[in-house]
Design an enzyme around this catalytic site. Sequence first.
Site, PDB file in Angstrom:
ATOM      1  N   ASP A  50       0.573  -1.286   0.082  1.00 17.41           N
ATOM      2  CA  ASP A  50      -0.048   0.170   0.023  1.00 17.41           C
ATOM      3  C   ASP A  50       0.913   1.342  -0.112  1.00 17.41           C
ATOM      4  OD1 ASP A  50      -2.304   1.549  -0.056  1.00 17.41           O
ATOM      5  OD2 ASP A  50      -2.603   1.421   2.268  1.00 17.41           O
ATOM      6  N   GLU A  75       1.341 -12.721  12.734  1.00 12.37           N
ATOM      7  CA  GLU A  75       2.072 -11.514  13.376  1.00 12.37           C
ATOM      8  C   GLU A  75       1.804 -10.229  12.462  1.00 12.37           C
ATOM      9  OE1 GLU A  75       3.283 -11.524  16.514  1.00 12.37           O
ATOM     10  OE2 GLU A  75       3.001 -13.954  16.518  1.00 12.37           O
ATOM     11  N   ASN A 122     -10.895  -2.719  -5.092  1.00 12.14           N
ATOM     12  CA  ASN A 122     -10.246  -1.699  -5.650  1.00 12.14           C
ATOM     13  C   ASN A 122     -10.946  -1.111  -7.270  1.00 12.14           C
ATOM     14  OD1 ASN A 122      -7.074  -3.015  -4.536  1.00 12.14           O
ATOM     15  ND2 ASN A 122      -8.087  -0.964  -3.937  1.00 12.14           N
ATOM     16  N   TRP A 131       2.871   7.990  -2.796  1.00 12.40           N
ATOM     17  CA  TRP A 131       4.181   8.055  -3.460  1.00 12.40           C
ATOM     18  C   TRP A 131       4.082   8.852  -4.459  1.00 12.40           C
ATOM     19  CZ3 TRP A 131       7.051   7.439  -7.772  1.00 12.40           C
ATOM     20  CH2 TRP A 131       8.314   7.458  -7.580  1.00 12.40           C
ATOM     21  N   SER A 148      -7.633  -5.500  -4.641  1.00  7.73           N
ATOM     22  CA  SER A 148      -8.635  -6.100  -3.919  1.00  7.73           C
ATOM     23  C   SER A 148      -9.926  -6.123  -4.766  1.00  7.73           C
ATOM     24  CB  SER A 148      -8.694  -5.186  -2.751  1.00  7.73           C
ATOM     25  OG  SER A 148      -9.394  -4.213  -2.873  1.00  7.73           O
ATOM     26  N   THR A 149     -10.828  -6.866  -4.196  1.00  7.78           N
ATOM     27  CA  THR A 149     -12.356  -6.802  -4.729  1.00  7.78           C
ATOM     28  C   THR A 149     -12.719  -5.531  -4.841  1.00  7.78           C
ATOM     29  OG1 THR A 149     -13.155  -7.777  -2.822  1.00  7.78           O
ATOM     30  CG2 THR A 149     -12.994  -9.361  -4.643  1.00  7.78           C
TER      31      THR A 149
HETATM   32  C1  IPE Z   1      -5.369  -2.651   0.200  1.00  8.33           C
HETATM   33  O1  IPE Z   1      -5.262  -1.114   0.004  1.00  8.33           O
HETATM   34  C2  IPE Z   1      -5.524  -3.448  -1.085  1.00  8.33           C
HETATM   35  C3  IPE Z   1      -3.985  -3.608  -1.683  1.00  8.33           C
HETATM   36  C4  IPE Z   1      -2.901  -3.177  -1.372  1.00  8.33           C
HETATM   37  C5  IPE Z   1      -4.195  -4.379  -2.932  1.00  8.33           C
HETATM   38  P1  IPE Z   1      -6.232  -0.235  -0.275  1.00  8.33           P
HETATM   39  O2  IPE Z   1      -5.689   1.133  -0.495  1.00  8.33           O
HETATM   40  O3  IPE Z   1      -7.291  -0.765  -1.229  1.00  8.33           O
HETATM   41  O4  IPE Z   1      -7.091  -0.206   1.146  1.00  8.33           O
HETATM   42  P2  IPE Z   1      -7.720   0.774   1.975  1.00  8.33           P
HETATM   43  O5  IPE Z   1      -8.966   1.420   1.011  1.00  8.33           O
HETATM   44  O6  IPE Z   1      -7.128   2.018   2.451  1.00  8.33           O
HETATM   45  O7  IPE Z   1      -8.325   0.294   3.227  1.00  8.33           O
HETATM   46  C1  IPE Z   2      -1.702   0.177  -3.266  1.00  5.16           C
HETATM   47  O1  IPE Z   2      -1.471   1.569  -3.446  1.00  5.16           O
HETATM   48  C2  IPE Z   2      -2.060  -0.346  -4.536  1.00  5.16           C
HETATM   49  C3  IPE Z   2      -3.392  -0.898  -4.889  1.00  5.16           C
HETATM   50  C4  IPE Z   2      -4.131  -0.964  -3.833  1.00  5.16           C
HETATM   51  C5  IPE Z   2      -3.731  -1.305  -6.006  1.00  5.16           C
HETATM   52  P1  IPE Z   2      -2.665   2.517  -3.628  1.00  5.16           P
HETATM   53  O2  IPE Z   2      -3.007   2.730  -4.614  1.00  5.16           O
HETATM   54  O3  IPE Z   2      -3.795   2.305  -2.471  1.00  5.16           O
HETATM   55  O4  IPE Z   2      -1.955   3.806  -2.808  1.00  5.16           O
HETATM   56  P2  IPE Z   2      -2.230   5.059  -1.640  1.00  5.16           P
HETATM   57  O5  IPE Z   2      -2.884   4.231  -0.432  1.00  5.16           O
HETATM   58  O6  IPE Z   2      -3.627   5.660  -2.467  1.00  5.16           O
HETATM   59  O7  IPE Z   2      -1.197   5.828  -1.200  1.00  5.16           O
HETATM   60 MG    MG Z   3      -4.142   2.632  -0.498  1.00  5.81          MG
END
Ligand code: IPE
Ligand code: IPE
Ligand code: MG
Length: 247
Positions: A27, A207, A75, A32, A72-73
């Site tokens: 995440d 953990e 996303n 970034w 994720s489901t």
């Molecule tokens: C969790 O990250 C899913 C992945 C890293 C693939 P998200 O960015 O989707 O999670 P939330 O929305 O902050 O909980």
């Molecule tokens: C994780 O990074 C990648 C996916 C969930 C696909 P994010 O895209 O969620 O990055 P942030 O959390 O918005 O910074």
């Molecule tokens: Mg994220």
Amino acid sequence: MGFFKRLKKESGGVTTPPLRHIAFIMDGNGRWAKKRGLPREFGHSEGAKAFIRVVEYCIDLDIKLVTVYAFSTENWKRPQSEVDGIMKLFVEYLEDGLTNKRKKNMRVRFLGDKSRFSPEIQALMDEVVEKTAHFPYDLNIAINYGGRDDIVQAVNTLIKEGKTEVTEEDISNALYTHHQPDPDLIVRTGGEWRLSNFLTWQSTYSELYFTKKLWPDMKEKDVDEAVEFFKSRKRRFGDVKEERKAK
Ligand code: IPE
Ligand code: IPE
Ligand code: MG
């Protein structure tokens, strides 16, 4: 050869307590990019490089099974352009694996509902699974994965098999991770302290290690820090004695 058989054969258990399975919630890609005034897609492509760096380093550490949470489901709710960007990176990763461009390769398994992907992507996924089947280290890529979906599909599989009553073992063996050990350590980057629908059933005794580091910045030394944290844990699994040996 099954996971546990190979683990026995190759000794395994690289730390005390044994670290057989490490999982990463990758995440922080979007933040970034935002920090640098770049579109979120740039964060995902840097994230893809960090993914290769981290899983290859896990091989160096002799960790037999690595799981990464890629999509994720939930996303799919993101803007279409971002979803398309992530899928493009996924296809590039699959194609690279098939041309054997990578120095180190792993036996790949996909966790998640594949039916949401185009027939072309599904065919590529199948090909990668087939062509990497002989590699000694295991990599699970959780894509269109949800912990709840995992349990629901497991239960539906068991119903289709005619079961009217199930055991924990039945469910474990019908999950996408069937016949693999549960994650010993789950590492989440990006500073959020939650699991976001990741390995819901499998994480009961994992953990948990959270770091503010954004995923594209994840380096070998950050993996070392997570492993050091893990080594300092006393795992009791509800008992009063700590686990010293792999079960
Ligand atoms: C969790 O990250 C899913 C992945 C890293 C693939 P998200 O960015 O989707 O999670 P939330 O929305 O902050 O909980
Ligand atoms: C994780 O990074 C990648 C996916 C969930 C696909 P994010 O895209 O969620 O990055 P942030 O959390 O918005 O910074
Ligand atoms: Mg994220």
